[in-house]
Each structure stands twice: as C-alpha cells, then as structure tokens.
Enzyme design. Structure first.
Site, PDB file in Angstrom:
ATOM      1  N   SER A 142       0.851  -1.281   0.109  1.00  0.00           N
ATOM      2  CA  SER A 142       0.095   0.176   0.181  1.00  0.00           C
ATOM      3  C   SER A 142       0.906   1.155   0.009  1.00  0.00           C
ATOM      4  O   SER A 142       2.111   1.015   0.280  1.00  0.00           O
ATOM      5  CB  SER A 142      -0.797  -0.088   1.229  1.00  0.00           C
ATOM      6  OG  SER A 142      -1.377   1.221   1.331  1.00  0.00           O
ATOM      7  N   TYR A 155      -2.375  -1.303  10.208  1.00  0.00           N
ATOM      8  CA  TYR A 155      -2.384  -1.485   9.085  1.00  0.00           C
ATOM      9  C   TYR A 155      -1.046  -1.081   8.288  1.00  0.00           C
ATOM     10  O   TYR A 155      -0.207  -1.536   7.506  1.00  0.00           O
ATOM     11  CB  TYR A 155      -3.595  -0.349   8.385  1.00  0.00           C
ATOM     12  CG  TYR A 155      -3.732  -0.877   6.790  1.00  0.00           C
ATOM     13  CD1 TYR A 155      -4.402  -1.763   6.220  1.00  0.00           C
ATOM     14  CD2 TYR A 155      -2.981   0.048   5.979  1.00  0.00           C
ATOM     15  CE1 TYR A 155      -4.694  -1.875   4.819  1.00  0.00           C
ATOM     16  CE2 TYR A 155      -3.382   0.024   4.623  1.00  0.00           C
ATOM     17  CZ  TYR A 155      -4.070  -0.933   4.197  1.00  0.00           C
ATOM     18  OH  TYR A 155      -4.172  -1.192   2.668  1.00  0.00           O
TER      19      TYR A 155
HETATM   20  P1  NAD Z   1     -11.468  -5.606  -0.402  1.00  0.00           P
HETATM   21  O1  NAD Z   1     -12.029  -5.687   0.812  1.00  0.00           O
HETATM   22  O2  NAD Z   1     -12.457  -5.618  -1.297  1.00  0.00           O
HETATM   23  O3  NAD Z   1     -10.556  -7.137  -0.620  1.00  0.00           O
HETATM   24  C1  NAD Z   1     -10.302  -7.817   0.713  1.00  0.00           C
HETATM   25  C2  NAD Z   1     -10.193  -9.281   0.366  1.00  0.00           C
HETATM   26  O4  NAD Z   1      -9.335  -9.995   1.545  1.00  0.00           O
HETATM   27  C3  NAD Z   1     -11.553  -9.823   0.125  1.00  0.00           C
HETATM   28  O5  NAD Z   1     -11.552 -10.895  -1.047  1.00  0.00           O
HETATM   29  C4  NAD Z   1     -11.771 -10.376   1.543  1.00  0.00           C
HETATM   30  O6  NAD Z   1     -12.588 -11.532   1.097  1.00  0.00           O
HETATM   31  C5  NAD Z   1     -10.165 -10.991   1.716  1.00  0.00           C
HETATM   32  N1  NAD Z   1      -9.968 -11.295   2.930  1.00  0.00           N
HETATM   33  C6  NAD Z   1     -10.337 -10.706   4.341  1.00  0.00           C
HETATM   34  N2  NAD Z   1      -9.970 -11.337   5.356  1.00  0.00           N
HETATM   35  C7  NAD Z   1      -9.643 -12.629   4.815  1.00  0.00           C
HETATM   36  C8  NAD Z   1      -9.363 -13.822   5.441  1.00  0.00           C
HETATM   37  N3  NAD Z   1      -9.440 -13.940   6.821  1.00  0.00           N
HETATM   38  N4  NAD Z   1      -8.865 -15.003   4.748  1.00  0.00           N
HETATM   39  C9  NAD Z   1      -8.891 -14.849   3.348  1.00  0.00           C
HETATM   40  N5  NAD Z   1      -9.412 -13.755   2.643  1.00  0.00           N
HETATM   41  C10 NAD Z   1      -9.732 -12.594   3.499  1.00  0.00           C
HETATM   42  O7  NAD Z   1     -10.454  -4.815  -0.387  1.00  0.00           O
HETATM   43  P2  NAD Z   1      -9.372  -4.391  -1.477  1.00  0.00           P
HETATM   44  O8  NAD Z   1      -9.316  -2.940  -1.383  1.00  0.00           O
HETATM   45  O9  NAD Z   1      -9.500  -5.157  -2.416  1.00  0.00           O
HETATM   46  O10 NAD Z   1      -8.005  -4.851  -0.547  1.00  0.00           O
HETATM   47  C11 NAD Z   1      -7.198  -5.836  -1.094  1.00  0.00           C
HETATM   48  C12 NAD Z   1      -5.750  -5.572  -0.989  1.00  0.00           C
HETATM   49  O11 NAD Z   1      -5.255  -4.154  -1.230  1.00  0.00           O
HETATM   50  C13 NAD Z   1      -5.480  -5.323   0.585  1.00  0.00           C
HETATM   51  O12 NAD Z   1      -4.461  -6.008   1.127  1.00  0.00           O
HETATM   52  C14 NAD Z   1      -5.428  -3.721   0.936  1.00  0.00           C
HETATM   53  O13 NAD Z   1      -4.737  -3.604   2.144  1.00  0.00           O
HETATM   54  C15 NAD Z   1      -4.756  -3.592  -0.280  1.00  0.00           C
HETATM   55  N6  NAD Z   1      -4.887  -2.195  -0.662  1.00  0.00           N
HETATM   56  C16 NAD Z   1      -5.987  -1.465  -0.769  1.00  0.00           C
HETATM   57  C17 NAD Z   1      -6.223  -0.258  -1.209  1.00  0.00           C
HETATM   58  C18 NAD Z   1      -7.569   0.601  -1.655  1.00  0.00           C
HETATM   59  O14 NAD Z   1      -7.530   1.838  -1.676  1.00  0.00           O
HETATM   60  N7  NAD Z   1      -8.672  -0.134  -1.699  1.00  0.00           N
HETATM   61  C19 NAD Z   1      -5.130   0.646  -1.213  1.00  0.00           C
HETATM   62  C20 NAD Z   1      -3.909  -0.107  -0.714  1.00  0.00           C
HETATM   63  C21 NAD Z   1      -3.877  -1.304  -0.633  1.00  0.00           C
END
Ligand code: NAD
Length: 260
Positions: A142, A155
């Site tokens: 991130s 985080y």
């Molecule tokens: P999201 O909530 O759509 O996706 C999270 C995913 O993790 C989902 O598929 C969920 O089912 C899965 N998950 C959660 N807990 C779990 C567990 N215990 N076991 C298995 N799967 C689990 O959010 P996203 O934005 O797609 O996030 C995905 C990644 O990207 C994360 O690591 C997040 O930190 C990172 N990220 C997101 C952003 C953003 O702005 N959306 C920015 C930087 C980093």
C-alpha cells in the site's frame, strides 16, 4: 483479447472474491494464467466467480476457501492448489482507531491477515517455484507501506512489514528465476475503502463527496482513484519476461501520493 503471455502458469491470489484481488485474478486469467481464487467465506457465489472466470477467459479457475488469519490455512491453500508459479498475497483488512484505543484482537487480526499470511503463503510456494526454476511473488502492500497516516497503526505496521518481507524474499530467491515485488496502491474504490466512508463522514461532519475529495483523494495528487484493472495490469507486467530483473522493490500505483 490480451496476449496470453502467462499461458501454462498457475496463479494463486489470496483474498480474491472482491476488489483488487479479483481484479488481479481477472487480469492474470486474461493473460492466460490458470487461477485459484480465495476467501474464507466459501459461498456459492465465490465458486461461481471461478466458474465465470474460466468461461470468460478460457482458463482453468478454482475457488479454494482458506482463512488467511490462520497459518495452517495459508499453507494449505498453496498445497491444495497443487503449488503455484505466481503467488499474489493480497488478502487484507483495515481498522481505524488511535493506538491507545486500538482493540488488541483487531491488531492481531490485521498483522495475521495483512502480513503473516504473505510469509506463510510464500514459504509454501517457494519450494515448487525453485523446482521449476520460475516464480513470481507479488505482494499487495500500500502507499501505507511507504508512508503513514494517524489511526492506522496496525495497517501501516503490517504494510511496512510486507515491504520488508518483499526485499528478503527477493534476496533469498535472487538468481533462481523467482522475483518478489510489492505493488503499493493509493486509494482504489473497493469494499475496504467504501466501509471507511461512513466513519469518515461522521468524524469530519462531511458529505460523502467531500470525504472522497477532501479527505481520501487529498493524499492523491491526481485527484482520482486508482482502479483494480490498473493493479491487474501492473501484476501482469511484474509476471512478464520484461520484469525478470525487477525484484525486491515497490511499484507505487498511487496517483502521485508518495511523491509528495
Ligand atoms: P476488499 O475488502 O475488496 O478485499 C479484501 C479481500 O480480502 C476480500 O477478497 C476478502 O474476502 C479477503 N479477506 C479478508 N479477510 C480474509 C481472510 N481472513 N482470509 C481470506 N481472505 C480474506 O479490499 P481491497 O481494496 O481489494 O484490498 C485488497 C488488498 O489491497 C488489501 O491487502 C488492501 O490492504 C490493499 N490495498 C487496498 C487499497 C484500496 O484503496 N482499496 C489501497 C492500498 C492497498
């Protein structure tokens, strides 16, 4: 249809029933990779996502339920997949609170899902990658793996940890046909971000539009969300031959956030 540069490769994407994980799985499948989707939910619609992906892109796709907060599940996911050529450590959750009020169980959960799962998955995937002399580990860190914000202690700590783990993995695999890099997204409008909007509206007494423009995207000089397709394209690039000497580094896809 995109060139099938990843034909014959098998990819495991953790946390891929929504958001960035699903976007990356789609891009990898479009590039010809067989994919394994994952979450802990094990619903009919999770399995349907895999079936739809297989039909749309003409690849093999499976859904395997595994809880990324549990070490044994992280390792079982890779084993049940039959090993993988591409491992995308993507699963992640968020919780926002001041350090002195941060619930201990939320801290433990975030460190387990956002950081330790990448360690366990990588440990399970590397032996097979070494046998085949080819592998790509793509960690989804991130902008918060490179910078900090208040109230996101677990985080930010986990994501900085992911960047460190990325470097160590790269060094341990150097010269073996295996690379490891971290994608550092800025804000992408996925469920993890959607869930933060009502809290931010309350905290700042702002409308949804103002929270997005004045709080979230204030950090992102482009003033625009990054997209899951852009994360997918970046992952496909990191898996390509052009990226074979890119290892142990971070690629920011953050609209300029970390340039500030
Ligand atoms: P999201 O909530 O759509 O996706 C999270 C995913 O993790 C989902 O598929 C969920 O089912 C899965 N998950 C959660 N807990 C779990 C567990 N215990 N076991 C298995 N799967 C689990 O959010 P996203 O934005 O797609 O996030 C995905 C990644 O990207 C994360 O690591 C997040 O930190 C990172 N990220 C997101 C952003 C953003 O702005 N959306 C920015 C930087 C980093």
């Amino acid at each position: 249809m995109a060139e099938r540069v990843l034909g014959g490769r098998r990819a495991v994407v953790t946390g891929s029933n929504s958001g960035i994980g699903l976007g990356i799985a789609r891009s990898l499948a479009e590039a010809g990779a067989d994919v394994v989707l994952n979450s802990f939910t094990d619903r009919d619609e999770d399995h349907a996502l895999a079936r739809d992906l297989a039909a749309e892109f003409g690849v093999t796709a499976r859904y395997i339920a595994a809880d990324m907060s549990r070490a044994e599940d992280c390792r079982r996911l890779v084993e049940e997949a039959g090993g993988c050529d591409i491992l995308v450590n993507n699963a992640g959750i968020q919780h926002v609170a001041p350090i002195d009020e941060f619930p201990v169980e939320r801290w433990d959960q975030i460190i387990a899902i956002n950081l330790s799962s990448a360690f366990h998955g990588t440990a399970a995937a590397l032996p097979g990658m070494r046998e085949r002399g080819w592998g790509r580990v793509v960690n989804i860190a991130s902008a918060h793996g490179l910078t900090a914000s208040p109230y996101k202690s677990a985080y930010v700590a986990a994501k900085h940890g992911v960047v460190g783990l990325t470097k160590v993995t790269a060094l341990e695999c150097a010269g073996q046909g295996i690379t490891c890099n971290a994608i550092c997204p800025g804000y992408v409008l996925t469920p993890i971000v959607e869930k933060q909007i009502p809290d931010q509206m309350k905290t700042h007494g702002m409308s949804r539009e103002d929270v997005i423009a004045k709080v979230m995207l204030a950090r992102q000089p482009s003033g625009q969300f990054a997209t899951v397709e852009q994360m997918g394209g970046t992952a496909v690039f990191l898996c390509s031959e052009a990226a074979a000497q890119i290892t142990g580094t971070t690629i920011s896809v953050d609209g300029g956030w970390t340039a500030l």
